[in-house]
Design an enzyme around this catalytic site. Structure first.
Site, PDB file in Angstrom:
ATOM      1  N   LYS A   1       0.934  -1.405  -0.003  1.00  0.00           N
ATOM      2  CA  LYS A   1       0.030  -0.152   0.209  1.00  0.00           C
ATOM      3  C   LYS A   1       0.791   1.257  -0.050  1.00  0.00           C
ATOM      4  O   LYS A   1       2.203   1.423   0.393  1.00  0.00           O
ATOM      5  CB  LYS A   1      -0.911   0.035   1.274  1.00  0.00           C
ATOM      6  CG  LYS A   1      -2.111   0.939   1.183  1.00  0.00           C
ATOM      7  CD  LYS A   1      -2.975   0.195   0.339  1.00  0.00           C
ATOM      8  CE  LYS A   1      -4.453   0.981   0.046  1.00  0.00           C
ATOM      9  NZ  LYS A   1      -5.643   0.056  -0.407  1.00  0.00           N
TER      10      LYS A   1
HETATM   11  P1  NAD Z   1     -12.979   7.565  -2.926  1.00  0.00           P
HETATM   12  O1  NAD Z   1     -12.054   8.646  -2.846  1.00  0.00           O
HETATM   13  O2  NAD Z   1     -13.302   7.585  -4.343  1.00  0.00           O
HETATM   14  O3  NAD Z   1     -14.260   7.947  -1.940  1.00  0.00           O
HETATM   15  C1  NAD Z   1     -14.430   8.032  -0.647  1.00  0.00           C
HETATM   16  C2  NAD Z   1     -15.801   8.320  -0.332  1.00  0.00           C
HETATM   17  O4  NAD Z   1     -16.021   8.375   1.294  1.00  0.00           O
HETATM   18  C3  NAD Z   1     -16.235   9.940  -0.548  1.00  0.00           C
HETATM   19  O5  NAD Z   1     -17.430   9.819  -1.006  1.00  0.00           O
HETATM   20  C4  NAD Z   1     -15.645  10.570   0.866  1.00  0.00           C
HETATM   21  O6  NAD Z   1     -16.457  11.877   0.795  1.00  0.00           O
HETATM   22  C5  NAD Z   1     -15.938   9.723   1.837  1.00  0.00           C
HETATM   23  N1  NAD Z   1     -15.540   9.899   2.961  1.00  0.00           N
HETATM   24  C6  NAD Z   1     -14.410  10.194   3.388  1.00  0.00           C
HETATM   25  N2  NAD Z   1     -14.277  10.469   4.628  1.00  0.00           N
HETATM   26  C7  NAD Z   1     -15.550  10.369   5.207  1.00  0.00           C
HETATM   27  C8  NAD Z   1     -16.107  10.425   6.454  1.00  0.00           C
HETATM   28  N3  NAD Z   1     -15.205  10.764   7.572  1.00  0.00           N
HETATM   29  N4  NAD Z   1     -17.373  10.073   6.774  1.00  0.00           N
HETATM   30  C9  NAD Z   1     -18.146   9.743   5.774  1.00  0.00           C
HETATM   31  N5  NAD Z   1     -17.743   9.614   4.415  1.00  0.00           N
HETATM   32  C10 NAD Z   1     -16.449   9.833   3.993  1.00  0.00           C
HETATM   33  O7  NAD Z   1     -12.568   6.315  -2.428  1.00  0.00           O
HETATM   34  P2  NAD Z   1     -12.774   4.774  -2.777  1.00  0.00           P
HETATM   35  O8  NAD Z   1     -11.903   4.252  -3.817  1.00  0.00           O
HETATM   36  O9  NAD Z   1     -14.190   4.740  -3.122  1.00  0.00           O
HETATM   37  O10 NAD Z   1     -12.466   4.015  -1.239  1.00  0.00           O
HETATM   38  C11 NAD Z   1     -13.259   4.030  -0.498  1.00  0.00           C
HETATM   39  C12 NAD Z   1     -12.854   2.826   0.549  1.00  0.00           C
HETATM   40  O11 NAD Z   1     -12.993   1.436  -0.191  1.00  0.00           O
HETATM   41  C13 NAD Z   1     -11.594   2.847   1.242  1.00  0.00           C
HETATM   42  O12 NAD Z   1     -11.453   2.327   2.310  1.00  0.00           O
HETATM   43  C14 NAD Z   1     -10.585   2.233   0.293  1.00  0.00           C
HETATM   44  O13 NAD Z   1      -9.491   1.683   0.928  1.00  0.00           O
HETATM   45  C15 NAD Z   1     -11.551   1.236  -0.126  1.00  0.00           C
HETATM   46  N6  NAD Z   1     -11.342   0.192  -1.342  1.00  0.00           N
HETATM   47  C16 NAD Z   1     -11.223   0.907  -2.407  1.00  0.00           C
HETATM   48  C17 NAD Z   1     -10.787   0.190  -3.916  1.00  0.00           C
HETATM   49  C18 NAD Z   1     -11.129   0.900  -5.057  1.00  0.00           C
HETATM   50  O14 NAD Z   1     -10.949   0.146  -5.925  1.00  0.00           O
HETATM   51  N7  NAD Z   1     -10.963   2.269  -5.263  1.00  0.00           N
HETATM   52  C19 NAD Z   1     -10.777  -1.123  -3.534  1.00  0.00           C
HETATM   53  C20 NAD Z   1     -10.974  -1.715  -2.298  1.00  0.00           C
HETATM   54  C21 NAD Z   1     -10.986  -1.055  -1.265  1.00  0.00           C
END
Ligand code: NAD
Length: 424
Positions: free
Chosen positions: A112
């Site tokens: 990561k």
């Molecule tokens: P992103 O940046 O596209 O979206 C994050 C979302 O979470 C946004 O809507 C943001 O406003 C919201 N957010 C941030 N802080 C917050 C809070 N304190 N309370 C409520 N909402 C909040 O990110 P993403 O890629 O969608 O990732 C989200 C989660 O999924 C993370 O934990 C990430 O590690 C995990 N994840 C992502 C992927 C991927 O392919 N993008 C894969 C596996 C896991």
């Protein structure tokens, strides 16, 4: 700082990750030597690097790239940009990547990366310079056969394009396979952008089957409306579920008759946040987790379901789209109260699965159709879900689905380590 973020720092994600490892190790009688190997990341790089800002000043940023384990293959994991990035967080996320790639059977280890910055306060040009300089700073850690980054919180296909270009420029020829989650025009895979959300959907379908519940009209609350949350919401909506509440970092919205997700996606494109969406009432990020719904999907950040609110969770199924949204104390409470939780390392593995498919397509110089990619993704997710479920049953349900998934993953990593032996 919001309450959510203050809470996030009460227990470090790395402490959570080690505590999960300990719990699984105890049940599976893991030898102490292997526990010690798995507890710590294999390689940690911290970089401090300068970036030219638009106003003529120079700002120094701190970033990290961590390889937790590469016993099963090159390490793999996303890069996130956030003011809350810390070494402890990146170490935890890299460990979860090791378990995730093992649970779904991909030939990868776990890694990561992250940069501590606030992208909402930076221009596109500043972010581009930050990405290029960070790539240069971690250049010796990454590579198509070594460690392959992908998008995570606040990074996207465009970020991957800049990483790929910077890496290629320095090496002297184009190397698209150094990252996944790229734009399709640069060798990205069809279906990658929505793969994590689609994978969450496939795991939810299996959980509904197991719980003898139907998707039609089942009610859903989703925290986070970024890549994972919005794609999960759209696919659930298209298949007949009723999404009754959604939040992002600025607040949440609620409509008990169901939110029109395609309209909300359009609204967020223009307004950047879900709040004030027409035909909805406000709901806080705290309350959204406690709504009386069939499915709760935390898709934002770590440490959202804690011992403070776990007793108030009313959902029948929790689908962890986010990494690490539930603390170990909360796990105990949810398990004792019979909430069925699909753990992050299984539930959100769709992203890394299609990243693997993208990497294979890149190395082989061919591409699959979206239908083909989605079919392969479904097969991987359904098989992994059922392997974890069988492990859970074979342990006579003495532990939750998370621990069952960890045990499966740890067994695979330990087996690979034993087969390779300890160098020299
Ligand atoms: P992103 O940046 O596209 O979206 C994050 C979302 O979470 C946004 O809507 C943001 O406003 C919201 N957010 C941030 N802080 C917050 C809070 N304190 N309370 C409520 N909402 C909040 O990110 P993403 O890629 O969608 O990732 C989200 C989660 O999924 C993370 O934990 C990430 O590690 C995990 N994840 C992502 C992927 C991927 O392919 N993008 C894969 C596996 C896991």
């Amino acid at each position: 700082m919001s309450n959510n973020h203050r809470k996030q720092h009460l227990i470090s994600p790395y402490e959570v990750a080690v505590s999960q490892l300990k719990k699984a190790a105890k049940i599976m009688n893991l030898e102490k030597d292997y526990f010690e190997i798995l507890k710590k990341p294999a390689r940690v790089l911290t970089v401090n690097f300068p970036v030219n800002m638009d106003d003529g000043s120079i700002k120094v940023f701190t970033g990290y790239r961590v390889h937790h384990n590469d016993a099963r293959g090159p390490s793999k994991g996303g890069i996130r940009y956030s003011p809350y990035v810390s070494l402890e967080e990146v170490m935890a996320l890299s460990m979860w990547m090791t378990w995730k790639t093992a649970v779904v059977g991909l030939p990868f280890g776990g890694a990561k990366g992250g940069v501590c910055c606030d992208p909402s306060k930076m221009s596109e040009k500043e972010l581009c310079r930050l990405t290029r300089r960070f790539t240069y700073a971690i250049l010796n850690m990454i590579g198509p056969e070594r460690d392959i980054p992908a998008p995570d919180v606040n990074t996207n296909p465009d970020t991957m394009a800049k990483i790929m270009d910077t890496y290629s420029m320095i090496k002297g020829y184009s190397i698209p396979e150094v990252v996944t989650g790229k734009p399709i025009q640069l060798g990205g895979s069809r279906g990658r952008l929505e793969a994590t959300g689609r994978g969450v959907y496939f795991s939810v379908l299996e959980a509904l089957k197991y719980k003898k519940m139907s998707l039609k009209n089942c009610t859903v609350a989703i925290q986070g409306f970024g890549n994972v949350g919005s794609n999960f919401a759209r696919i659930m909506y298209e298949n007949g579920a009723k999404i009754v509440a959604i939040s992002d970092m600025w607040g949440g919205i609620r409509n008990d008759s169901g939110i029109d997700i395609p309209k909300l996606i359009e609204y967020v494109k223009n307004n950047k946040k879900v709040v004030d969406f027409p035909n909805s009432s406000p709901i806080s990020n705290k309350d959204i987790l406690e709504l009386n719904v069939d499915i709760l999907a935390p898709c934002a950040i770590e440490n959202q379901i804690t011992e403070d609110n776990a007793h108030n969770i009313s959902a029948k199924i929790i689908a962890e789209g986010a990494n690490g949204p539930t603390t170990p104390e909360a796990d105990k409470i949810l398990f004792s109260e019979g909430v069925f939780l699909i753990p992050d390392i299984l539930c959100n593995a769709g992203g890394v699965t299609v990243s693997y498919l993208e990497w294979v397509q890149g190395l082989e110089r061919f591409s699959w159709s979206e239908t083909e990619v989605n079919r392969k993704l479904e097969r991987v997710m359904v098989q992994a879900f059922n392997e974890v479920l069988s492990k859970y049953h074979s342990l006579n349900k003495i532990c939750d689905m998370r621990t069952a998934a960890h045990i499966l993953a740890i067994q695979k990593v330990v087996e690979a380590t034993k087969l390779r032996g300890i160098f020299p």
